[in-house]
Design a protein around this motif. Structure first.
Motif, PDB file in Angstrom:
ATOM      1  N   ILE A  15       0.842  -1.203   0.000  1.00 39.82           N
ATOM      2  CA  ILE A  15       0.000   0.000   0.000  1.00 39.82           C
ATOM      3  C   ILE A  15       0.874   1.249   0.000  1.00 39.82           C
ATOM      4  O   ILE A  15       0.631   2.193  -0.757  1.00 39.82           O
ATOM      5  CB  ILE A  15      -0.977  -0.015   1.189  1.00 39.82           C
ATOM      6  CG1 ILE A  15      -2.019  -1.122   0.991  1.00 39.82           C
ATOM      7  CG2 ILE A  15      -1.650   1.355   1.370  1.00 39.82           C
ATOM      8  CD1 ILE A  15      -2.885  -1.395   2.201  1.00 39.82           C
ATOM      9  N   GLN A  16       1.919   1.244   0.830  1.00 43.82           N
ATOM     10  CA  GLN A  16       2.848   2.381   0.864  1.00 43.82           C
ATOM     11  C   GLN A  16       3.480   2.593  -0.506  1.00 43.82           C
ATOM     12  O   GLN A  16       3.614   3.730  -0.967  1.00 43.82           O
ATOM     13  CB  GLN A  16       3.947   2.149   1.905  1.00 43.82           C
ATOM     14  CG  GLN A  16       3.502   2.301   3.310  1.00 43.82           C
ATOM     15  CD  GLN A  16       4.553   1.987   4.346  1.00 43.82           C
ATOM     16  OE1 GLN A  16       4.221   1.942   5.500  1.00 43.82           O
ATOM     17  NE2 GLN A  16       5.788   1.760   3.991  1.00 43.82           N
ATOM     18  N   GLU A  17       3.869   1.511  -1.159  1.00 40.77           N
ATOM     19  CA  GLU A  17       4.500   1.616  -2.471  1.00 40.77           C
ATOM     20  C   GLU A  17       3.563   2.287  -3.478  1.00 40.77           C
ATOM     21  O   GLU A  17       3.980   3.158  -4.245  1.00 40.77           O
ATOM     22  CB  GLU A  17       4.911   0.235  -2.976  1.00 40.77           C
ATOM     23  CG  GLU A  17       5.544   0.267  -4.356  1.00 40.77           C
ATOM     24  CD  GLU A  17       5.886  -1.118  -4.872  1.00 40.77           C
ATOM     25  OE1 GLU A  17       6.875  -1.218  -5.610  1.00 40.77           O
ATOM     26  OE2 GLU A  17       5.170  -2.083  -4.560  1.00 40.77           O
ATOM     27  N   ILE A  18       2.306   1.896  -3.479  1.00 40.65           N
ATOM     28  CA  ILE A  18       1.329   2.504  -4.397  1.00 40.65           C
ATOM     29  C   ILE A  18       1.219   4.001  -4.121  1.00 40.65           C
ATOM     30  O   ILE A  18       1.250   4.818  -5.047  1.00 40.65           O
ATOM     31  CB  ILE A  18      -0.040   1.804  -4.265  1.00 40.65           C
ATOM     32  CG1 ILE A  18       0.050   0.371  -4.801  1.00 40.65           C
ATOM     33  CG2 ILE A  18      -1.123   2.600  -4.993  1.00 40.65           C
ATOM     34  CD1 ILE A  18      -1.135  -0.503  -4.438  1.00 40.65           C
ATOM     35  N   ILE A  19       1.123   4.365  -2.861  1.00 44.37           N
ATOM     36  CA  ILE A  19       1.020   5.783  -2.489  1.00 44.37           C
ATOM     37  C   ILE A  19       2.274   6.537  -2.922  1.00 44.37           C
ATOM     38  O   ILE A  19       2.189   7.621  -3.506  1.00 44.37           O
ATOM     39  CB  ILE A  19       0.761   5.931  -0.979  1.00 44.37           C
ATOM     40  CG1 ILE A  19      -0.631   5.384  -0.644  1.00 44.37           C
ATOM     41  CG2 ILE A  19       0.906   7.394  -0.539  1.00 44.37           C
ATOM     42  CD1 ILE A  19      -0.894   5.203   0.833  1.00 44.37           C
ATOM     43  N   PHE A  20       3.456   5.977  -2.662  1.00 35.43           N
ATOM     44  CA  PHE A  20       4.702   6.647  -3.031  1.00 35.43           C
ATOM     45  C   PHE A  20       4.818   6.817  -4.538  1.00 35.43           C
ATOM     46  O   PHE A  20       5.287   7.840  -5.024  1.00 35.43           O
ATOM     47  CB  PHE A  20       5.916   5.886  -2.508  1.00 35.43           C
ATOM     48  CG  PHE A  20       5.998   5.806  -1.000  1.00 35.43           C
ATOM     49  CD1 PHE A  20       5.473   6.795  -0.185  1.00 35.43           C
ATOM     50  CD2 PHE A  20       6.592   4.718  -0.397  1.00 35.43           C
ATOM     51  CE1 PHE A  20       5.543   6.714   1.199  1.00 35.43           C
ATOM     52  CE2 PHE A  20       6.682   4.625   0.989  1.00 35.43           C
ATOM     53  CZ  PHE A  20       6.156   5.627   1.780  1.00 35.43           C
ATOM     54  N   ILE A  22       2.424   7.238  -6.609  1.00 33.80           N
ATOM     55  CA  ILE A  22       1.491   8.285  -7.019  1.00 33.80           C
ATOM     56  C   ILE A  22       2.016   9.668  -6.630  1.00 33.80           C
ATOM     57  O   ILE A  22       1.872  10.622  -7.378  1.00 33.80           O
ATOM     58  CB  ILE A  22       0.097   8.048  -6.397  1.00 33.80           C
ATOM     59  CG1 ILE A  22      -0.527   6.780  -7.002  1.00 33.80           C
ATOM     60  CG2 ILE A  22      -0.812   9.257  -6.582  1.00 33.80           C
ATOM     61  CD1 ILE A  22      -1.782   6.317  -6.282  1.00 33.80           C
ATOM     62  N   THR A  23       2.638   9.767  -5.460  1.00 35.24           N
ATOM     63  CA  THR A  23       2.996  11.076  -4.910  1.00 35.24           C
ATOM     64  C   THR A  23       4.456  11.479  -5.085  1.00 35.24           C
ATOM     65  O   THR A  23       4.797  12.631  -4.832  1.00 35.24           O
ATOM     66  CB  THR A  23       2.675  11.119  -3.409  1.00 35.24           C
ATOM     67  OG1 THR A  23       3.462  10.131  -2.721  1.00 35.24           O
ATOM     68  CG2 THR A  23       1.196  10.876  -3.162  1.00 35.24           C
ATOM     69  N   LYS A  53      11.576   5.884   3.203  1.00 37.02           N
ATOM     70  CA  LYS A  53      10.335   5.242   2.772  1.00 37.02           C
ATOM     71  C   LYS A  53      10.631   3.751   2.757  1.00 37.02           C
ATOM     72  O   LYS A  53      11.773   3.351   2.543  1.00 37.02           O
ATOM     73  CB  LYS A  53       9.940   5.702   1.374  1.00 37.02           C
ATOM     74  CG  LYS A  53       9.683   7.196   1.259  1.00 37.02           C
ATOM     75  CD  LYS A  53       9.341   7.562  -0.158  1.00 37.02           C
ATOM     76  CE  LYS A  53       9.166   9.034  -0.389  1.00 37.02           C
ATOM     77  NZ  LYS A  53       8.145   9.693   0.369  1.00 37.02           N
TER      78      LYS A  53
END
Length: 114
Positions: A15-20, A22-23, A53
């Motif tokens: 989940i963190q990877e997906i957010i990173f 994107i952002t 991260k």
């Protein structure tokens, strides 16, 4: 396959990877890779006050499972890991390919140590 006790951490990392992705542009980071999941999680905890991260280890580096720490502060993180006697490899993404730039560990990521 990794033990089930690491499943929640794996879900969190994905989940963190997906957010990173994107952002942020993850190509600007150094990727610190460790020999196994417990070491990666230990490092994540050790460095939680640093500007890092954490994501699952990219398949281009190792196709199985693992924890990778991303940072722009390579030398600072190296010193902390060396002080704590933790082995690592450092990778960098250049021209859409991962290149190992330092270190050498025997990756045991899915051969979990207790």
């Amino acid at each position: 396959m990794a033990e089930l006790k690491y499943l929640p951490a794996g879900i969190r990392l994905h989940i963190q990877e997906i957010i990173f992705k994107i952002t942020d542009k993850l190509d600007d980071y150094y990727y610190f890779v460790f020999e196994d999941i417990p070491t990666g999680l230990k490092v994540e905890h050790l460095l939680k006050k640093e500007n890092i991260k954490s994501i699952p280890t990219p398949n281009e580096i190792f196709k199985e499972c693992g924890v990778t720490i991303l940072t722009k502060e390579k030398e600072k993180i190296k010193k902390i890991l060396q002080k704590n006697d933790i082995n690592y490899e450092i990778w960098k993404k250049e021209e859409n390919k991962f290149k190992k730039i330092e270190g050498n560990v025997d990756i045991l990521m899915c051969n979990i140590k207790d």
